[in-house]
Design an enzyme around this catalytic site. Sequence first.
Site, PDB file in Angstrom:
ATOM      1  N   LEU A   1       0.818  -1.211   0.000  1.00 35.09           N
ATOM      2  CA  LEU A   1       0.000   0.000   0.000  1.00 35.09           C
ATOM      3  C   LEU A   1       0.857   1.268   0.000  1.00 35.09           C
ATOM      4  CD1 LEU A   1      -2.896   1.162   0.201  1.00 35.09           C
ATOM      5  CD2 LEU A   1      -2.546   1.263   2.677  1.00 35.09           C
ATOM      6  N   ASP A   2       0.655   2.102  -1.004  1.00 27.33           N
ATOM      7  CA  ASP A   2       1.345   3.385  -1.121  1.00 27.33           C
ATOM      8  C   ASP A   2       2.868   3.247  -1.163  1.00 27.33           C
ATOM      9  OD1 ASP A   2      -1.157   4.564  -1.005  1.00 27.33           O
ATOM     10  OD2 ASP A   2      -1.074   4.881   1.139  1.00 27.33           O
TER      11      ASP A   2
END
Lengths: 283, 283, 283, 283
Positions: free
Chosen positions: D227-228
Amino acid sequence: KNRGCLLINCPDKPGIVATVSRFLFQYNANIIESSQYSTDPEGGDFFIRIEFECPDLQSKKEEIKLSFEAVAENFNMDWKITFASEMKKTAIFVSKELHCLRELLWEWQNGDLMTELAVVISNHEDSREIVEGLGIPFHYIPASKENRNEVEAKQLQLLQEYEIDLIVLARYMQILTPKFVEANPKRIINIHHSFLPAFVGARPYDRAYQRGVKLIGATSHYVTNDLDEGPIIEQDIMRVDHRDDIAALKKIGRSIERSVLARAVKWHLEDRIIVDGNKTIVF
Amino acid sequence: KNRGCLLINCPDKPGIVATVSRFLFQYNANIIESSQYSTDPEGGDFFIRIEFECPDLQSKKEEIKLSFEAVAENFNMDWKITFASEMKKTAIFVSKELHCLRELLWEWQNGDLMTELAVVISNHEDSREIVEGLGIPFHYIPASKENRNEVEAKQLQLLQEYEIDLIVLARYMQILTPKFVEANPKRIINIHHSFLPAFVGARPYDRAYQRGVKLIGATSHYVTNDLDEGPIIEQDIMRVDHRDDIAALKKIGRSIERSVLARAVKWHLEDRIIVDGNKTIVF
Amino acid sequence: KNRGCLLINCPDKPGIVATVSRFLFQYNANIIESSQYSTDPEGGDFFIRIEFECPDLQSKKEEIKLSFEAVAENFNMDWKITFASEMKKTAIFVSKELHCLRELLWEWQNGDLMTELAVVISNHEDSREIVEGLGIPFHYIPASKENRNEVEAKQLQLLQEYEIDLIVLARYMQILTPKFVEANPKRIINIHHSFLPAFVGARPYDRAYQRGVKLIGATSHYVTNDLDEGPIIEQDIMRVDHRDDIAALKKIGRSIERSVLARAVKWHLEDRIIVDGNKTIVF
Amino acid sequence: KNRGCLLINCPDKPGIVATVSRFLFQYNANIIESSQYSTDPEGGDFFIRIEFECPDLQSKKEEIKLSFEAVAENFNMDWKITFASEMKKTAIFVSKELHCLRELLWEWQNGDLMTELAVVISNHEDSREIVEGLGIPFHYIPASKENRNEVEAKQLQLLQEYEIDLIVLARYMQILTPKFVEANPKRIINIHHSFLPAFVGARPYDRAYQRGVKLIGATSHYVTNDLDEGPIIEQDIMRVDHRDDIAALKKIGRSIERSVLARAVKWHLEDRIIVDGNKTIVF
């Protein structure tokens, strides 16, 4: 150091990159960085900067130069080759405001300006101590409108003596004569304290204040005989507001001036700039 | 909404803030935001913007205005009071380039422009669909050098009809006559596509390209009868390089123009701007 | 110099500005600059900074302080008054990287840092020459994890001896103990070489390089006992790209660090900062 | 259009540029733009992007591809060739916040995004009107944690149906499954509303507010299953201060998000990005 840099400017047509890269490959050179630009793929001008690393470059320099002549002629090239081992020699001209000089000295001490700082010339004594403290020769040549020719004669002699390649006007507050400028084409860099073409000429911060601008800036450019009209190398700005009086503008401006000039000088020393008419291509 | 805003301009001397804040306190007003500026504490001009919240402001508006007269006279104030409940009415003038109009419509749809968008006037039909699609009246008034007086007569009538407080020139490519400008002092905002005072007048991107600048910009200003010489409200710039041709400069410029104009319009609508001679104070 | 500065923090309610400005007016003080902020007009916290000029301030200082007590109590104020005539005394802590120290010395020489630079303390000898050359006392205190308590005892003694108001960590590469930090609340300013909260802790440029960020930054903050978690005063960034290796990031970072730290220190010295929990209000 | 673009990644060694440029010259191609980068001239990785113009490219495409195989094998190249005549097909995923979608549509209408906008997919109906108004197919697929697999099955089918090359998450507020991400390597671009790696995850503006940062930003990156944490393409920031509450941060943030995402998408469409591990090289 086995680094070299090739700068070329010629009419665009297919085959230039192929020919030049093959030329370098023949000398076993590895291309480290290459940037190019064409004003127009059809009938435009082509510009390229190639930085390369070549084993035993020292011993091949003359041969490379000589044999590139043929390539250059074929494509009608304006070209230049430089070698990292042959460091450029720089003279700094300065007056009473020392912030730009200080920045350049600092960068130089940090090893970030690849040059021999050969001499500082000033029409004031203010910078003598800091310059001589770093072991750099300092020459005080008082200047005014009246003795301009005499002053420039001395300066030109010093430039010759120190074999200067680049002259940096780090807030040098005297106008240079056309004769001086013509003797040093594309190798005098000035910092002007406005975002040109706004506020050409004297007292730009005062005029910026009068006009009520919300941004002030600085511009680094090559000096030509049109005042503040030479090819722009770099510009930057900072935000100001109504609370900033002229003294505040000058203070803010100093920090723009020093970073803009330092970038321009560094790019020149790294052979990143090609002058194209009254513009610059910065690779 | 019980918000009000007081804008004052007067000769500086001790006691102004004490007097004004006591005045507001008498009405139980709470000061939400306050910004002030003095050109010189001794004999200079004093400027203040006070945003306040006051219970039952609606019913006290006239009384507040009336009783402030005495205070104002005492300090020789140039002043204005506005109320959030009385929304300003805005007219947008636009030609064929719609990016600034679009940005303003967008901000307005998001609730970020506190205004009634009363009318859009254009010398082209290009924006009719987008404007009318949002339920805003659109008036097409073809314009040229020949029919300028006739066109402006129509425009002035519409401004009156819609009770317009602010005129935004969102890339409106017609020159306004002195008569029109004088009829709307300090309430016409223009966007000029250069960082003024560089490239005053026509075709700034073409001229920026010719000059080889490394930054291009846009400037929002109040319109006066000196072309591009009115008080600057906001400016911004973006970096460009030799690869950017005129089309690229225009494209980059569009994104500067729309944000610079939107900020200026918003500040005007929030009564954050005081015009001081040919400058602006933006609080 | 007849300048003073009043900093106030209290629960918001109507009448604060009226009362304070009336108080100052009684002493014939003219308000030069005033900024305020409220977290919420209803039941929020109110912050104000008032800079004023008052004839014969020198002789009235004690009286003003004393008589403001009553005002402050009434509004439950947390407050402070400072006088331009009583210059703050600053200590700079530095290690081997001198760019931030140099910038502060430069600003100070230019008269842009209104402080008495009372002492420089370092765990290395590198900066002795430049510091002593400016007539500032220099103390070399070698430091390591082992002798931390002993080192800090010496430092605390020097701080007391020189009556230090502000400690600037200008790239001082030693961790301070909780005891030291608690003894100096809201008066130690550090520069961290990343845009916090990204890259908390050691070697931020290395980690920025690994992550492939397109911007690097620096953050100036008050030191608390949570590493790199204290109230942020100022931040800035510069653009980088894939060509920039770790050495290049460090070099670019140095120029961000020095300007960010210099701004934070200046704002602190001008009493422009109010710490509100773990945030700062910078007026 | 006779433009093509060659992207190459291989171990660095002398002769690559010479060989590739000679290859292109054999087809009479003129090199329009060329950028290269080497992680290390000795034993590093070499990356190059060459944009060229070639007469009758249309008829030679297959032959060029085929004959380049031999060159590529020789240098152990990871390579790709694209042709301007074969436009990429893009799908935009969006939820309720439409500012990024609007920006992309706008750029596309202006002719500044060289792509076929094949389809917009949303878990809300908010954008249907604006999308269909431009003649672009719109698919509403309500989504929640519960029906994720079902939703993605529909999405994958649409991507196949429309022959999608690039998926842009323009503030699409649903998490994608590893299966979906793996099916679309290096071709999903997301906009995250913070300057990564600060504020990974949910509610970055709320957390930026709590931390009291002085800059907020946005980051565009390729989506991976961390994530990210995917390769960053572009980032930018704007300055904020203590007056800005969370709503203000979001508003300021929207303008950063839309320009950062638009730049990243444009660079991808112009084949300017090479993914190198978890970083991007943007030429």
